[in-house]
Design a protein around this motif. Structure first.
Motif, PDB file in Angstrom:
ATOM      1  N   ASP A   1      -2.478   2.867  -0.937  1.00 47.09           N
ATOM      2  CA  ASP A   1      -3.236   2.190  -1.987  1.00 47.09           C
ATOM      3  C   ASP A   1      -4.452   1.470  -1.413  1.00 47.09           C
ATOM      4  OD1 ASP A   1      -3.521   1.047  -4.756  1.00 47.09           O
ATOM      5  OD2 ASP A   1      -3.249  -0.805  -3.621  1.00 47.09           O
TER       6      ASP A   1
ATOM      7  N   SER B   1       0.822  -1.213   0.000  1.00 44.19           N
ATOM      8  CA  SER B   1       0.000   0.000   0.000  1.00 44.19           C
ATOM      9  C   SER B   1       0.853   1.259   0.000  1.00 44.19           C
ATOM     10  CB  SER B   1      -0.952   0.007   1.197  1.00 44.19           C
ATOM     11  OG  SER B   1      -0.279   0.299   2.403  1.00 44.19           O
TER      12      SER B   1
ATOM     13  N   SER C   1      -4.613  -2.715  -1.770  1.00 40.26           N
ATOM     14  CA  SER C   1      -3.609  -3.396  -0.964  1.00 40.26           C
ATOM     15  C   SER C   1      -3.919  -3.272   0.520  1.00 40.26           C
ATOM     16  CB  SER C   1      -2.215  -2.817  -1.249  1.00 40.26           C
ATOM     17  OG  SER C   1      -1.895  -2.916  -2.605  1.00 40.26           O
TER      18      SER C   1
ATOM     19  N   LEU D   1       2.482   1.611  -3.648  1.00 40.14           N
ATOM     20  CA  LEU D   1       1.529   2.048  -4.675  1.00 40.14           C
ATOM     21  C   LEU D   1       0.770   3.311  -4.277  1.00 40.14           C
ATOM     22  CD1 LEU D   1      -0.011  -1.418  -5.680  1.00 40.14           C
ATOM     23  CD2 LEU D   1       1.811  -0.146  -6.837  1.00 40.14           C
ATOM     24  N   ALA D   2       1.202   3.962  -3.197  1.00 40.59           N
ATOM     25  CA  ALA D   2       0.500   5.139  -2.691  1.00 40.59           C
ATOM     26  C   ALA D   2       0.566   6.295  -3.684  1.00 40.59           C
ATOM     27  CB  ALA D   2       1.097   5.559  -1.349  1.00 40.59           C
ATOM     28  N   GLN D   3      -0.448   7.152  -3.637  1.00 39.38           N
ATOM     29  CA  GLN D   3      -0.473   8.375  -4.437  1.00 39.38           C
ATOM     30  C   GLN D   3      -0.152   9.556  -3.536  1.00 39.38           C
ATOM     31  OE1 GLN D   3      -4.098   8.853  -6.645  1.00 39.38           O
ATOM     32  NE2 GLN D   3      -3.821   6.952  -7.797  1.00 39.38           N
TER      33      GLN D   3
END
Length: 738
Positions: free
Chosen positions: A244, A230, A247, A233-235
């Motif tokens: 994310d 997570s 996840s 893949l975080a924004q």
């Protein structure tokens, strides 16, 4: 000796269910000021100052909390003396193990040797120096031994609402942990207190990031894998990091104590001598509060007549207590709690019942980037490809749920003007589609087939593009003016201004009511007269003023505002009167449809506040707030959270139907009032986004919508009206740009 470096992590999760109705999912107790003028979150940040303290280098904190509270965090961290380095936002609540695993992954990716101290944000700690000294002891012990350390609170009473830590043998500047104990019954708690080796578990952990990685990999590999993913893949949006969704949501839901602390080896505890209270119940708040001579702790507008030993908080309400003793009374957000203070633990059960039967619960967070992607990659391409009628001119009246032109007996000219608005505004905020082609086609249709030989724009087309109804409707003229204002703003096409001037000229000469004010309904003199076209004339004039800064347009807008104040605003009910006789007098009972449309109320509120930014009028803002409050209080279907189409001015007789467009207008109103400091508007905005995306914009095809639902959430609309795109686009653009 080199200085130790530590990163504070402030956990800001949990809803504080024992402090209902003040502490709620949309504003948990961490964001409330309970013992001084600052929120619990701000107090937590203030007791860990950035800099060097007794050989410990304290870095800026990381705040970890729910993505659903993003806007609250934006406001809260402004009060911090030192801004956090990052705000990590969880898409859902997965308990403390997944949360701490995520922040451990985040810190260890930078430096696995960094020390981390995890601190809940919901406690009261008055002696900051002793608190910091305790952290220094734990940090030195962790550095020497690579232990995972906790801070234990010396108990002052046989408390049954806390877990306990049993101390073992001495260990550097603390003790080994013998065992973690669950919340005990009262008799067991008395034994713990008498024993002297038990400490309250305050949920404070201190560890080397790399050590915690090893423990998660060994003891909770699934939690670690999902939490680490997570983070990867975080924004990122500035200092805000959105973990994310897929996840993080897949991580098992376990507490930190159960997942790691009770299973790991080499665990230590430093007893803390500072005063500590997690302020978790109304009983605790009463015990800690300043009281008057009769033992009352009173906050807000409270009338006290011969009452003793009560705890009362009145927010936006007047509370009177008379001849009572030992009560807790909380009035907030149109909710009232009355409980015996010594039975306040039952409030948690109240919260459970409330959530199950009365509360509208948001399903998820809707980031602005995700909403922009929906507009740019789904909605605009769909309506650009399928919604434009290149064969017969203009646009299709509606699309089927398969995305094909829906059979309708006519096409409304106003829908062309609305699509001109949508694609003009889209080009202004960065959509890369062929807006020039669409806008040229729509403008050509308006000019070549829509303009009546005697002036003004016609009302209806046949499906083949021939004129069906050549009457000139004021509502239609207003939308043409609005669409042209955005076309001029986006493309600076001179013909947009030319045709706007022609339209205004026609309206002034043929539709203006020079006796009573405003405009007639249409060229036929239809009745009743309505407030609604005048609202859209106000919108169009604001559009032209903002496009040109020509004050003549703002003057025209002002005449609509004056008409609203004189005739349309109902001071008694705080609603907008919809229909009138020709002279703007109220229609006789029995002849009038007295229902109001909450969507229009929200729309008026948004426009009045927008006008107010150009010509500040305090009395006007008060009226806008009144109609906003009236709709927010009465207009919603309980099961779906959707705004009803109609209701009576007193909030009764809600219509069974709830179209998409009133939801968008509620969102726009919430956005403008949130910008103007109305605290309840932030959660209202989030609620309306969720209603839109879970009830309407999850429509039959990407970029489409279900245009109406009933009280049970069942879709009642047969197709997707093109006209709705104006409402949807305007609201989502306001959110994106806000």
């Amino acid at each position: 000796m080199n200085e130790l470096s530590i990163t504070p992590v402030i956990l800001c999760g949990g809803a504080g269910s024992r402090l209902w109705p003040m502490s709620r999912d949309e504003k948990p107790k961490q964001f409330h000021a309970l013992f001084n003028e600052r929120s619990l979150l701000t107090n937590t940040a203030s007791r860990i100052p950035v800099g060097i303290y007794n050989g410990l280098a304290i870095a800026p904190p990381i705040v970890l909390g729910s993505a659903q509270l993003e806007q609250m965090f934006h406001g809260a961290i402004k009060e911090f003396e030192t801004q956090p380095s990052e705000v990590l936002l969880e898409p859902s609540v997965r308990d403390t193990a997944a949360a701490i695993a995520a922040v451990t992954a985040f810190v260890s990716a930078r430096d696995p040797e960094q020390l981390v101290v995890v601190l809940p944000s919901d406690a009261r700690i008055d002696n900051h120096e002793i608190f910091l000294d305790t952290i220094v002891k734990a940090a030195r012990t962790a550095s020497k031994t690579d232990a995972i350390m906790t801070l234990g609170i010396s108990p002052s009473r046989p408390e049954t609402q806390y877990g306990y830590i049993q101390q073992g043998e001495p260990f550097e500047e603390g003790f080994r942990v013998e065992k973690f104990r669950e919340k005990p019954d009262y008799e067991t708690a008395q034994k713990y207190l008498a024993d002297g080796s038990f400490l309250w578990n305050a949920g404070m952990f201190l560890f080397r990031a790399g050590r915690m990685v090893e423990e998660f990999e060994k003891l909770q590999p699934e939690i670690w894998d999902k939490a680490k993913r997570s983070v990867e893949l975080a924004q990122t949006d500035g200092s805000f990091i959105f973990l994310d969704n897929d996840s993080f949501n897949a991580a098992p839901k376990l507490s930190m104590d159960y997942a790691i602390m009770e299973k790991a080896d080499n665990i230590g505890v430093v007893p803390a001598s500072f005063d500590w209270d997690d302020l978790g119940s109304w009983t605790q708040l009463y015990d800690a509060a300043h009281k008057d001579e009769a033992g009352n702790a009173l906050y807000g507008d409270v009338i006290n007549i011969d009452a003793k030993n009560n705890y009362v908080r009145a927010d936006d309400a007047l509370v009177a207590i008379a001849g009572v003793e030992g009560l807790t009374v909380i009035a907030e957000d149109n909710k009232v709690l009355v409980a015996r203070t010594d039975m306040a633990h039952l409030v948690k059960d109240v919260t459970t019942v409330f959530k199950a039967n009365y509360a509208y619960t948001r399903k998820r967070h809707w980031p602005k980037k995700e909403i922009q992607q929906w507009l740019f990659e789904k909605a605009l391409p769909l309506w650009a490809e399928k919604g434009i009628d290149y064969e017969y001119g203009g646009v299709h009246e509606a699309l089927t749920f398969d995305g094909e032109p829906a059979p309708h007996p006519h096409k409304r000219l106003r829908v062309i003007a609305r699509q001109i608005y949508c694609f003009s505004h889209a080009s202004l905020i960065g959509w890369k589609g062929d807006s020039d082609k669409i806008l040229r086609h729509c403008l050509d249709t308006l000019i070549e087939t829509g303009w009546h030989p005697e002036g003004g724009f016609i009302h209806l087309y046949n499906p083949d593009g021939s004129v069906l109804d050549d009457s000139r409707d004021t509502y239609d003229q207003c939308f043409v003016l609005l669409g042209l204002s955005w076309l001029y703003r986006a493309k600076a096409w001179p013909e947009a201004r030319e045709w706007a001037d022609k339209t205004l000229g026609y309206m002034d000469e043929h539709l203006a009511d020079t006796v009573n004010g405003g405009y007639l309904e249409d060229s036929k003199g239809s009745t009743p007269r309505r407030a609604n076209p005048h609202m859209h004339f106000l919108e169009a004039m604001l559009g032209w003023y903002e496009a040109t800064e020509d004050k003549r347009f703002l003057d025209r807008a002002q005449t609509m505002v004056q008409l609203f104040e004189k005739h349309f605003f109902d001071r008694i009910t705080g609603s907008v009167i919809e229909r009138f006789n020709n002279d703007w007098s109220l229609m006789a009972r029995g002849k009038a449809d007295n229902s109001v449309e909450p969507g229009h109320s929200y729309e008026w509120a948004w426009l009045l506040m927008r006008y107010n930014t150009h010509r500040s009028t305090p009395r006007l803002e008060a009226k806008a707030r009144a109609i906003y409050a009236s709709s927010r209080a009465f207009a919603y279907h309980e099961k779906t959270g959707a705004v009803a189409d109609y209701m009576q001015p007193d909030g009764t007789n809600l219509s069974d139907n709830a179209r998409c467009w009133p939801q968008t207008e509620a969102l726009k109103a919430a956005i403008v009032f949130e910008k103007n400091g109305l605290s309840v508007a932030a959660n209202h905005r989030k609620k309306m986004l969720d209603v839109l995306f879970t009830r309407y914009l999850n429509g039959p095809i990407d970029g489409g919508w279900y245009d109406a639902i009933n009280t049970e959430g069942k879709v009642t609309a047969p197709d997707m009206p093109s006209s709705t795109f104006y409402h949807v686009f305007c609201a989502l653009a306001e959110h994106i740009e806000g």
